[in-house]
Design a protein around this motif. Structure first.
Motif, mmCIF file in Angstrom:
data_model
loop_
_atom_site.group_PDB
_atom_site.id
_atom_site.type_symbol
_atom_site.label_atom_id
_atom_site.label_comp_id
_atom_site.label_asym_id
_atom_site.label_seq_id
_atom_site.Cartn_x
_atom_site.Cartn_y
_atom_site.Cartn_z
ATOM 1 N N MET A 1 0.856 -1.183 0.000
ATOM 2 C CA MET A 1 0.000 0.000 0.000
ATOM 3 C C MET A 1 0.891 1.233 0.000
ATOM 4 O O MET A 1 1.800 1.337 0.816
ATOM 5 N N ARG A 2 0.599 2.168 -0.890
ATOM 6 C CA ARG A 2 1.388 3.383 -0.989
ATOM 7 C C ARG A 2 0.477 4.599 -0.879
ATOM 8 O O ARG A 2 -0.380 4.829 -1.744
ATOM 9 N N ASP A 3 0.638 5.354 0.199
ATOM 10 C CA ASP A 3 -0.107 6.607 0.409
ATOM 11 C C ASP A 3 -1.609 6.425 0.187
ATOM 12 O O ASP A 3 -2.261 7.235 -0.483
ATOM 13 N N VAL A 4 -2.171 5.371 0.760
ATOM 14 C CA VAL A 4 -3.582 5.048 0.542
ATOM 15 C C VAL A 4 -4.475 5.900 1.441
ATOM 16 O O VAL A 4 -4.261 5.990 2.650
ATOM 17 N N THR A 5 -5.476 6.508 0.827
ATOM 18 C CA THR A 5 -6.467 7.308 1.537
ATOM 19 C C THR A 5 -7.855 6.764 1.247
ATOM 20 O O THR A 5 -8.166 6.403 0.106
ATOM 21 N N LYS A 6 -8.669 6.677 2.287
ATOM 22 C CA LYS A 6 -10.058 6.261 2.152
ATOM 23 C C LYS A 6 -10.930 7.282 2.860
ATOM 24 O O LYS A 6 -10.731 7.568 4.050
ATOM 25 N N LEU A 7 -11.895 7.849 2.117
ATOM 26 C CA LEU A 7 -12.774 8.883 2.646
ATOM 27 C C LEU A 7 -14.191 8.364 2.795
ATOM 28 O O LEU A 7 -14.682 7.600 1.960
ATOM 29 N N TYR A 8 -14.838 8.799 3.872
ATOM 30 C CA TYR A 8 -16.281 8.666 4.020
ATOM 31 C C TYR A 8 -16.805 10.079 4.198
ATOM 32 O O TYR A 8 -16.774 10.627 5.310
ATOM 33 N N GLY A 9 -17.224 10.679 3.100
ATOM 34 C CA GLY A 9 -17.554 12.106 3.151
ATOM 35 C C GLY A 9 -16.286 12.907 3.390
ATOM 36 O O GLY A 9 -15.310 12.791 2.653
ATOM 37 N N GLN A 10 -16.276 13.689 4.456
ATOM 38 C CA GLN A 10 -15.089 14.459 4.827
ATOM 39 C C GLN A 10 -14.188 13.718 5.811
ATOM 40 O O GLN A 10 -13.103 14.194 6.145
ATOM 41 N N PHE A 11 -14.652 12.552 6.263
ATOM 42 C CA PHE A 11 -13.880 11.802 7.257
ATOM 43 C C PHE A 11 -12.830 10.942 6.577
ATOM 44 O O PHE A 11 -13.133 10.173 5.657
ATOM 45 N N ARG A 12 -11.589 11.060 7.037
ATOM 46 C CA ARG A 12 -10.489 10.267 6.487
ATOM 47 C C ARG A 12 -10.307 9.008 7.329
ATOM 48 O O ARG A 12 -9.637 9.028 8.357
ATOM 49 N N ALA A 13 -10.894 7.918 6.865
ATOM 50 C CA ALA A 13 -10.739 6.648 7.579
ATOM 51 C C ALA A 13 -9.311 6.140 7.452
ATOM 52 O O ALA A 13 -8.768 5.530 8.384
ATOM 53 N N LEU A 14 -8.703 6.345 6.295
ATOM 54 C CA LEU A 14 -7.280 6.095 6.075
ATOM 55 C C LEU A 14 -6.678 7.374 5.524
ATOM 56 O O LEU A 14 -7.230 7.977 4.607
ATOM 57 N N ASP A 15 -5.539 7.755 6.060
ATOM 58 C CA ASP A 15 -4.944 9.050 5.710
ATOM 59 C C ASP A 15 -3.493 8.863 5.290
ATOM 60 O O ASP A 15 -2.569 8.995 6.090
ATOM 61 N N GLY A 16 -3.296 8.494 4.022
ATOM 62 C CA GLY A 16 -1.939 8.363 3.490
ATOM 63 C C GLY A 16 -1.173 7.190 4.064
ATOM 64 O O GLY A 16 0.007 7.321 4.416
ATOM 65 N N VAL A 17 -1.810 6.019 4.134
ATOM 66 C CA VAL A 17 -1.203 4.843 4.749
ATOM 67 C C VAL A 17 -0.293 4.116 3.755
ATOM 68 O O VAL A 17 -0.678 3.858 2.613
ATOM 69 N N SER A 18 0.895 3.768 4.207
ATOM 70 C CA SER A 18 1.831 2.962 3.407
ATOM 71 C C SER A 18 2.339 1.809 4.257
ATOM 72 O O SER A 18 2.768 2.021 5.395
ATOM 73 N N LEU A 19 2.256 0.603 3.711
ATOM 74 C CA LEU A 19 2.846 -0.568 4.369
ATOM 75 C C LEU A 19 2.972 -1.685 3.354
ATOM 76 O O LEU A 19 2.388 -1.643 2.274
#
Length: 261
Positions: free
Chosen positions: A22-40
């Motif tokens: 995963m590289r800089d993964v972001t997941k949004l629910y509306g304005q909420f960032r459930a994942l914010d730039g995750v890398s692993l």
């Protein structure tokens, strides 16, 4: 399973292409960032435990790994293949390499245990019924409930149902298994029997990513602990370092709360 379990020998780190990256993964629910730039990255044979407070993004992380949730930004690769560049049968084939065990068991109530296990291999992998049945019986032996093959899910305890769910995932012969808090819906006695099966799987070399609050299991099985909060990875360490000297104040506070009993 308690917090005093000693840490077993860790698997050596592989230099091969990660099974999941995963590289800089972001997941949004509306304005909420459930994942914010995750890398692993998760390598073959790795046993990763993801922990953190409720709402930290743990379940979203692994649901994005196999595209049960589609990420909004960044890149996810499975066995070197970027999911965003695949579609249709190609995407289904790659996703089939990633098994998933949920909090709830998600078994078909109108099918027997054996039928629950053979359905996927017959439909997705196109195995003949006889071969699928042989495979299902093999994995029911692996999770120690071969005698339950002809029963329906409602006739089983919660722990037995979760072990059926694990066997069902194994019947697809995935390269990696994801567990989303697999013991959270179970009574304490049933938790132990499910964790014991997961320990045995780890000892066979199965690549695993486990979201859990069971810190005894994490200390015994994991070679990597990932601690999340606020949709971010706060730290990633080997269990000995994480439990004895976490590198973040947030990690120290989490452990103080979760281990205080």
């Amino acid at each position: 399973m308690n917090e005093s379990i000693s840490t077993q020998a860790r698997a050596p780190e592989s230099t091969a292409t990660p099974l999941i990256e995963m590289r800089d993964v972001t997941k949004l629910y509306g304005q909420f960032r459930a994942l914010d730039g995750v890398s692993l990255s998760v390598k073959t044979g790795q046993r990763m435990v993801v922990c953190g407070p409720s709402g930290s993004g743990k379940s979203t992380l692994i649901r994005c790994m196999n595209q049960l949730e589609q990420h909004d930004a960044g890149e996810i690769r499975i066995d070197g293949k970027a999911l965003s560049r695949l579609s249709g049968s190609e995407l289904r084939k790659v996703r089939a390499e990633v098994g998933m065990v949920f909090q709830q068991f998600n078994l078909f109530p109108h099918l027997t245990v054996l039928e629950n296990l053979t359905l996927g291999p017959m439909r997705t992998r196109k195995l003949p019924e006889a071969a699928a049945t042989e495979l299902a019986k093999e994995y029911l032996e692996r999770v120690h409930i071969p005698e339950q093959a002809d029963k329906y899910p409602r006739q089983l305890s919660g722990g037995q149902q979760q072990r059926v769910a694990i066997a069902r995932s194994l019947c697809m012969e995935p390269k990696i298994l994801l567990f989303d808090e697999p013991t959270s819906a179970l009574d304490p006695e049933m938790i132990v029997e499910v964790l014991d099966v997961m320990v045995e799987l780890a000892e066979t070399g199965m690549t695993m990513v486990v979201v859990t609050h069971e810190m005894g299991f994490a200390n015994q099985v994991a070679d990597t602990i990932v601690f999340m909060d606020g949709g971010k990875i706060i730290e990633s360490n080997d269990p000995e370092t994480f439990f004895s000297n976490p590198s973040s104040e947030r990690g120290k506070l989490f452990l103080k709360k979760i281990l205080r009993h």
